[in-house]
Design a protein around this motif. Structure first.
Motif, PDB file in Angstrom:
ATOM      1  N   PRO A 225     -26.927 -21.488 -35.288  1.00 42.46           N
ATOM      2  CA  PRO A 225     -26.508 -22.276 -34.136  1.00 42.46           C
ATOM      3  C   PRO A 225     -26.967 -21.660 -32.814  1.00 42.46           C
ATOM      4  CG  PRO A 225     -24.706 -20.892 -34.819  1.00 42.46           C
ATOM      5  CD  PRO A 225     -25.845 -20.614 -35.775  1.00 42.46           C
ATOM      6  N   GLU A 226     -26.759 -22.375 -31.734  1.00 41.72           N
ATOM      7  CA  GLU A 226     -27.103 -21.857 -30.415  1.00 41.72           C
ATOM      8  C   GLU A 226     -25.876 -21.229 -29.760  1.00 41.72           C
ATOM      9  OE1 GLU A 226     -30.258 -21.604 -29.574  1.00 41.72           O
ATOM     10  OE2 GLU A 226     -30.532 -22.511 -31.562  1.00 41.72           O
ATOM     11  N   ARG A 227     -25.225 -20.344 -30.496  1.00 45.58           N
ATOM     12  CA  ARG A 227     -24.082 -19.589 -29.994  1.00 45.58           C
ATOM     13  C   ARG A 227     -24.057 -18.250 -30.699  1.00 45.58           C
ATOM     14  NH1 ARG A 227     -18.977 -23.023 -32.297  1.00 45.58           N
ATOM     15  NH2 ARG A 227     -20.240 -24.817 -31.763  1.00 45.58           N
ATOM     16  N   GLU A 228     -23.349 -17.294 -30.144  1.00 45.50           N
ATOM     17  CA  GLU A 228     -23.278 -15.957 -30.730  1.00 45.50           C
ATOM     18  C   GLU A 228     -22.479 -15.992 -32.029  1.00 45.50           C
ATOM     19  OE1 GLU A 228     -24.526 -12.995 -30.010  1.00 45.50           O
ATOM     20  OE2 GLU A 228     -25.598 -13.568 -28.176  1.00 45.50           O
ATOM     21  N   THR A 229     -23.091 -15.544 -33.101  1.00 42.12           N
ATOM     22  CA  THR A 229     -22.388 -15.421 -34.374  1.00 42.12           C
ATOM     23  C   THR A 229     -23.192 -14.544 -35.317  1.00 42.12           C
ATOM     24  OG1 THR A 229     -21.414 -16.640 -36.243  1.00 42.12           O
ATOM     25  CG2 THR A 229     -23.424 -17.543 -35.292  1.00 42.12           C
ATOM     26  N   ARG A 230     -22.505 -13.827 -36.153  1.00 44.48           N
ATOM     27  CA  ARG A 230     -23.114 -13.031 -37.223  1.00 44.48           C
ATOM     28  C   ARG A 230     -22.069 -12.904 -38.306  1.00 44.48           C
ATOM     29  NH1 ARG A 230     -22.649  -8.548 -39.876  1.00 44.48           N
ATOM     30  NH2 ARG A 230     -24.459  -7.331 -40.591  1.00 44.48           N
ATOM     31  N   HIS A 231     -22.328 -13.520 -39.468  1.00 41.86           N
ATOM     32  CA  HIS A 231     -21.261 -13.561 -40.458  1.00 41.86           C
ATOM     33  C   HIS A 231     -21.839 -14.004 -41.802  1.00 41.86           C
ATOM     34  CE1 HIS A 231     -16.927 -15.159 -41.431  1.00 41.86           C
ATOM     35  NE2 HIS A 231     -17.096 -13.906 -41.844  1.00 41.86           N
ATOM     36  N   GLY A 232     -21.258 -13.540 -42.878  1.00 38.89           N
ATOM     37  CA  GLY A 232     -21.623 -13.998 -44.214  1.00 38.89           C
ATOM     38  C   GLY A 232     -20.383 -14.049 -45.084  1.00 38.89           C
ATOM     39  N   VAL A 233     -20.295 -15.056 -45.924  1.00 39.76           N
ATOM     40  CA  VAL A 233     -19.152 -15.204 -46.837  1.00 39.76           C
ATOM     41  C   VAL A 233     -19.658 -15.585 -48.216  1.00 39.76           C
ATOM     42  CG1 VAL A 233     -17.025 -16.458 -47.351  1.00 39.76           C
ATOM     43  CG2 VAL A 233     -17.597 -15.908 -44.976  1.00 39.76           C
ATOM     44  N   GLU A 234     -19.154 -14.887 -49.219  1.00 33.14           N
ATOM     45  CA  GLU A 234     -19.528 -15.154 -50.603  1.00 33.14           C
ATOM     46  C   GLU A 234     -18.682 -16.269 -51.190  1.00 33.14           C
ATOM     47  OE1 GLU A 234     -16.281 -11.985 -50.781  1.00 33.14           O
ATOM     48  OE2 GLU A 234     -17.997 -12.456 -49.495  1.00 33.14           O
ATOM     49  N   HIS A 235     -19.283 -17.021 -52.117  1.00 35.66           N
ATOM     50  CA  HIS A 235     -18.571 -18.066 -52.845  1.00 35.66           C
ATOM     51  C   HIS A 235     -19.012 -18.040 -54.306  1.00 35.66           C
ATOM     52  CE1 HIS A 235     -16.696 -19.811 -49.301  1.00 35.66           C
ATOM     53  NE2 HIS A 235     -17.841 -19.586 -48.680  1.00 35.66           N
ATOM     54  N   GLU A 236     -18.386 -18.874 -55.115  1.00 34.86           N
ATOM     55  CA  GLU A 236     -18.606 -18.858 -56.562  1.00 34.86           C
ATOM     56  C   GLU A 236     -20.086 -18.946 -56.935  1.00 34.86           C
ATOM     57  OE1 GLU A 236     -16.767 -19.071 -60.577  1.00 34.86           O
ATOM     58  OE2 GLU A 236     -16.103 -18.402 -58.606  1.00 34.86           O
ATOM     59  N   ASP A 237     -20.767 -19.958 -56.417  1.00 38.28           N
ATOM     60  CA  ASP A 237     -22.176 -20.176 -56.739  1.00 38.28           C
ATOM     61  C   ASP A 237     -23.030 -20.336 -55.486  1.00 38.28           C
ATOM     62  OD1 ASP A 237     -21.538 -20.283 -59.553  1.00 38.28           O
ATOM     63  OD2 ASP A 237     -20.783 -22.306 -59.204  1.00 38.28           O
ATOM     64  N   SER A 238     -22.535 -19.814 -54.372  1.00 41.37           N
ATOM     65  CA  SER A 238     -23.240 -19.993 -53.107  1.00 41.37           C
ATOM     66  C   SER A 238     -22.755 -18.966 -52.097  1.00 41.37           C
ATOM     67  CB  SER A 238     -23.015 -21.410 -52.561  1.00 41.37           C
ATOM     68  OG  SER A 238     -21.638 -21.624 -52.264  1.00 41.37           O
ATOM     69  N   THR A 239     -23.425 -18.949 -50.956  1.00 45.44           N
ATOM     70  CA  THR A 239     -22.970 -18.152 -49.823  1.00 45.44           C
ATOM     71  C   THR A 239     -23.292 -18.923 -48.558  1.00 45.44           C
ATOM     72  OG1 THR A 239     -23.161 -16.042 -48.640  1.00 45.44           O
ATOM     73  CG2 THR A 239     -25.153 -16.867 -49.660  1.00 45.44           C
ATOM     74  N   VAL A 240     -22.499 -18.681 -47.520  1.00 42.76           N
ATOM     75  CA  VAL A 240     -22.774 -19.219 -46.191  1.00 42.76           C
ATOM     76  C   VAL A 240     -23.018 -18.042 -45.260  1.00 42.76           C
ATOM     77  CG1 VAL A 240     -21.940 -20.597 -44.264  1.00 42.76           C
ATOM     78  CG2 VAL A 240     -21.329 -21.235 -46.603  1.00 42.76           C
ATOM     79  N   ILE A 241     -24.117 -18.113 -44.500  1.00 40.39           N
ATOM     80  CA  ILE A 241     -24.502 -17.032 -43.609  1.00 40.39           C
ATOM     81  C   ILE A 241     -24.820 -17.625 -42.246  1.00 40.39           C
ATOM     82  CG2 ILE A 241     -26.204 -15.221 -43.156  1.00 40.39           C
ATOM     83  CD1 ILE A 241     -26.538 -15.003 -46.233  1.00 40.39           C
ATOM     84  N   THR A 242     -24.240 -17.066 -41.194  1.00 39.02           N
ATOM     85  CA  THR A 242     -24.519 -17.537 -39.839  1.00 39.02           C
ATOM     86  C   THR A 242     -25.141 -16.413 -39.014  1.00 39.02           C
ATOM     87  OG1 THR A 242     -22.333 -16.920 -38.990  1.00 39.02           O
ATOM     88  CG2 THR A 242     -22.558 -19.135 -39.906  1.00 39.02           C
ATOM     89  N   LEU A 243     -26.089 -16.786 -38.165  1.00 44.40           N
ATOM     90  CA  LEU A 243     -26.670 -15.864 -37.195  1.00 44.40           C
ATOM     91  C   LEU A 243     -27.091 -16.693 -35.984  1.00 44.40           C
ATOM     92  CD1 LEU A 243     -27.496 -12.840 -36.799  1.00 44.40           C
ATOM     93  CD2 LEU A 243     -29.817 -13.541 -37.397  1.00 44.40           C
ATOM     94  N   GLY A 244     -26.611 -16.297 -34.832  1.00 39.94           N
ATOM     95  CA  GLY A 244     -26.944 -17.063 -33.652  1.00 39.94           C
ATOM     96  C   GLY A 244     -26.832 -16.219 -32.382  1.00 39.94           C
ATOM     97  N   PRO A 245     -27.502 -16.694 -31.307  1.00 38.88           N
ATOM     98  CA  PRO A 245     -28.330 -17.896 -31.226  1.00 38.88           C
ATOM     99  C   PRO A 245     -29.503 -17.839 -32.200  1.00 38.88           C
ATOM    100  CG  PRO A 245     -27.868 -16.980 -29.040  1.00 38.88           C
ATOM    101  CD  PRO A 245     -27.449 -15.960 -30.024  1.00 38.88           C
ATOM    102  N   SER A 246     -30.039 -19.013 -32.513  1.00 41.91           N
ATOM    103  CA  SER A 246     -31.037 -19.109 -33.580  1.00 41.91           C
ATOM    104  C   SER A 246     -32.297 -18.295 -33.309  1.00 41.91           C
ATOM    105  CB  SER A 246     -31.405 -20.576 -33.816  1.00 41.91           C
ATOM    106  OG  SER A 246     -32.088 -21.128 -32.704  1.00 41.91           O
ATOM    107  N   SER A 247     -32.579 -18.006 -32.048  1.00 39.78           N
ATOM    108  CA  SER A 247     -33.776 -17.216 -31.731  1.00 39.78           C
ATOM    109  C   SER A 247     -33.693 -15.808 -32.296  1.00 39.78           C
ATOM    110  CB  SER A 247     -33.987 -17.162 -30.217  1.00 39.78           C
ATOM    111  OG  SER A 247     -32.843 -16.625 -29.574  1.00 39.78           O
ATOM    112  N   LYS A 248     -32.482 -15.332 -32.612  1.00 37.36           N
ATOM    113  CA  LYS A 248     -32.340 -13.987 -33.178  1.00 37.36           C
ATOM    114  C   LYS A 248     -33.115 -13.826 -34.472  1.00 37.36           C
ATOM    115  CE  LYS A 248     -27.863 -12.297 -31.486  1.00 37.36           C
ATOM    116  NZ  LYS A 248     -26.499 -11.887 -31.896  1.00 37.36           N
TER     117      LYS A 248
END
Length: 475
Positions: A225-248
């Motif tokens: 996204p176009e906002r400050e974020t850095r995060h990752g979360v594990e799931h059963e068969d997937s993961t969600v990972i955020t890093l922003g702003p996207s230019s990073k």
């Protein structure tokens, strides 16, 4: 899938406000209670998600929507003969564990915003995305029929996030006989060829060391996204990972950070999603579930995630040393590690979360846990002349506990590590001093690094900050 299913229709607010509306039909009439989870997998603290519920109503026999009364902070009483309930959820937070609505994006982590019936956790779920344009792209590990997602039961649903967007980049690769998917949302995405190649490298290496993978497929869901974020979360068969702003993600530093999170989260497919502390087997979302094994859940994963980047060739030895320097800087500059053990700190994440809290009170399950994992790894290699390692123990834990989802205890964990090291008490001192105790690790770290051909030193800067340097020893 269960013959009895909950059907939930999800819609965004017509005004464009970041509000998600849910309309659920349950397979049985009330009276019964409905529970909103109090926490989510991957974050071992109370999330208090009910604070984002804007309304909760049930449909009466007369066709009138009636406000429902709470029986506790996260439960509502469904009245006699009611089977249809609707609620609204504030969805304006974007991190890897949240639910968020933005122009062109709907990202939902069901554990934040979907209710379940505690006495019927085996009911299946169908989530209908009612207002999503046909040309939008849906990404999730859940099976689906067009814009309807299907979950076999409550546990499956609560551990399966999804995102649907006007535009998503999608790539596929194969590693160890497993189908992997990469989905990315954002204005900028990493160099695609390198990104896929690095994913394939660390995926293949991890699968080879565990000798099997828990599923036939796996999905990486990336949000840039176009906002400050850095995060990752594990799931059963997937993961969600955020890093922003996207230019990073276009910078080398941002890319290195991103691929490190990805390797960490994939390792969780075995460690935590299957090799899981007994207190979390199965997940009880109705209350806090403290465990002293956060240092295994997150510490071992932190150490192994970076190690597999090196093992697979995603980074070189210098790159691994830089990652370890960053970790050890956080370790030595936190006096809380000398006050509360990492086992006790694991338990207390449920008390004051992941923040530092009172100065010097506790350690980090990620940092102190990773330091302990490194010391255990070297000890096992020393005891076995390099024939075994901590990963040997983790593969054995996968076979003995993970595959059949048998809850893990501290006694189980250390017993397997001792077995792999070739003695009943081979690692007992590490457990006593650095898992259950608060002894300083510095001398053990220096000697363990030296055994691996590395020189570890520290120096103090003005202001009292300790700097750490790790380099290969000069021959």
């Amino acid at each position: 899938m269960s013959d009895q299913r909950v059907c939930i229709t999800l819609k965004r607010d017509n005004s464009g406000a970041p509000i998600l509306h849910a309309d659920a039909v349950f397979p049985q009439n009330g009276p019964f209670e409905l529970q909103l989870p109090t926490w989510r997998p991957g974050r071992y603290e109370l999330g208090q998600f009910a604070q984002y519920i804007l309304r909760m109503e049930g449909l009466t026999d007369e066709g009138v929507w009636k406000s429902l009364q709470k029986t506790d902070l996260h439960r509502w009483q469904i009245e006699a003969d009611m089977s249809r309930v609707r609620w609204s959820f504030q969805a304006d937070m974007l991190n890897a564990g949240s639910t968020c609505i933005e122009p062109g994006l709907l990202y939902v982590n069901p554990v934040n915003c979907i209710l379940y019936q505690p006495d019927n956790v085996g009911w299946g779920y169908d989530l209908i995305l009612a207002d999503i344009p046909e040309d939008w792209t849906l990404a999730s590990a859940l099976p689906r029929t067009n814009m309807t997602l299907h979950a076999r039961d409550m546990q499956h649903l609560m551990d399966a996030p999804f995102m649907v967007a006007e535009s998503l980049w999608h790539a596929q690769y194969e590693a160890g006989g497993v189908d992997f998917h990469i989905w990315a949302y954002g204005k900028n995405t990493p160099n695609q060829a390198q990104f896929i190649a690095d994913h394939q490298r660390f995926s293949a290496s991890q699968i080879a060391h565990f000798k099997s993978f828990p599923a036939a497929f796996y999905h990486f869901l990336y949000l840039f996204p176009e906002r400050e974020t850095r995060h990752g979360v594990e799931h059963e068969d997937s993961t969600v990972i955020t890093l922003g702003p996207s230019s990073k993600c276009l910078t080398q530093e941002g890319y290195d950070e991103l691929i490190g999170i990805a390797s960490h989260e994939l390792y969780h497919a075995w460690n935590v999603k299957r090799i899981r502390p007994a207190e979390w087997t199965p997940y009880d979302f109705s209350q806090a579930c403290p465990s002293p094994l956060g240092y295994v859940a997150e510490g071992v994963t932190t150490y192994m995630g970076d190690l597999f980047l090196y093992e697979s060739g995603c980074i070189d030895l210098n790159g691994w040393c830089r990652k370890m320097e960053q970790l050890l800087m956080r370790h030595v500059n936190n006096p809380g590690r000398l006050n509360m053990s990492v086992a006790a700190s694991s338990y207390d994440t449920w008390l004051d979360g992941y923040k530092l809290g009172a100065p010097g009170r506790k350690g980090s399950i990620y940092v102190e846990g990773a330091v302990l994992a490194f010391l255990c790894d070297v000890r096992i290699m020393q005891q076995t002349n390099g024939e075994a390692s901590l990963q040997t123990a983790m593969q054995l834990l996968w076979e003995q506990f993970g595959k059949d989802r048998i809850g893990l205890t501290a006694a189980d964990y250390w017993s397997v590590l001792n077995e792999v090291a070739g003695g009943q008490d081979a690692l007992n001192d590490l457990r006593e001093k650095h898992a259950d105790g608060c002894d300083d690790t510095w001398e053990a770290l220096v000697s363990s690094m030296e055994w691996q051909g590395l020189q570890l030193t520290q120096s103090q800067e003005d202001g009292g900050v300790i700097r750490v340097q790790l380099v290969p020893k000069v021959a």
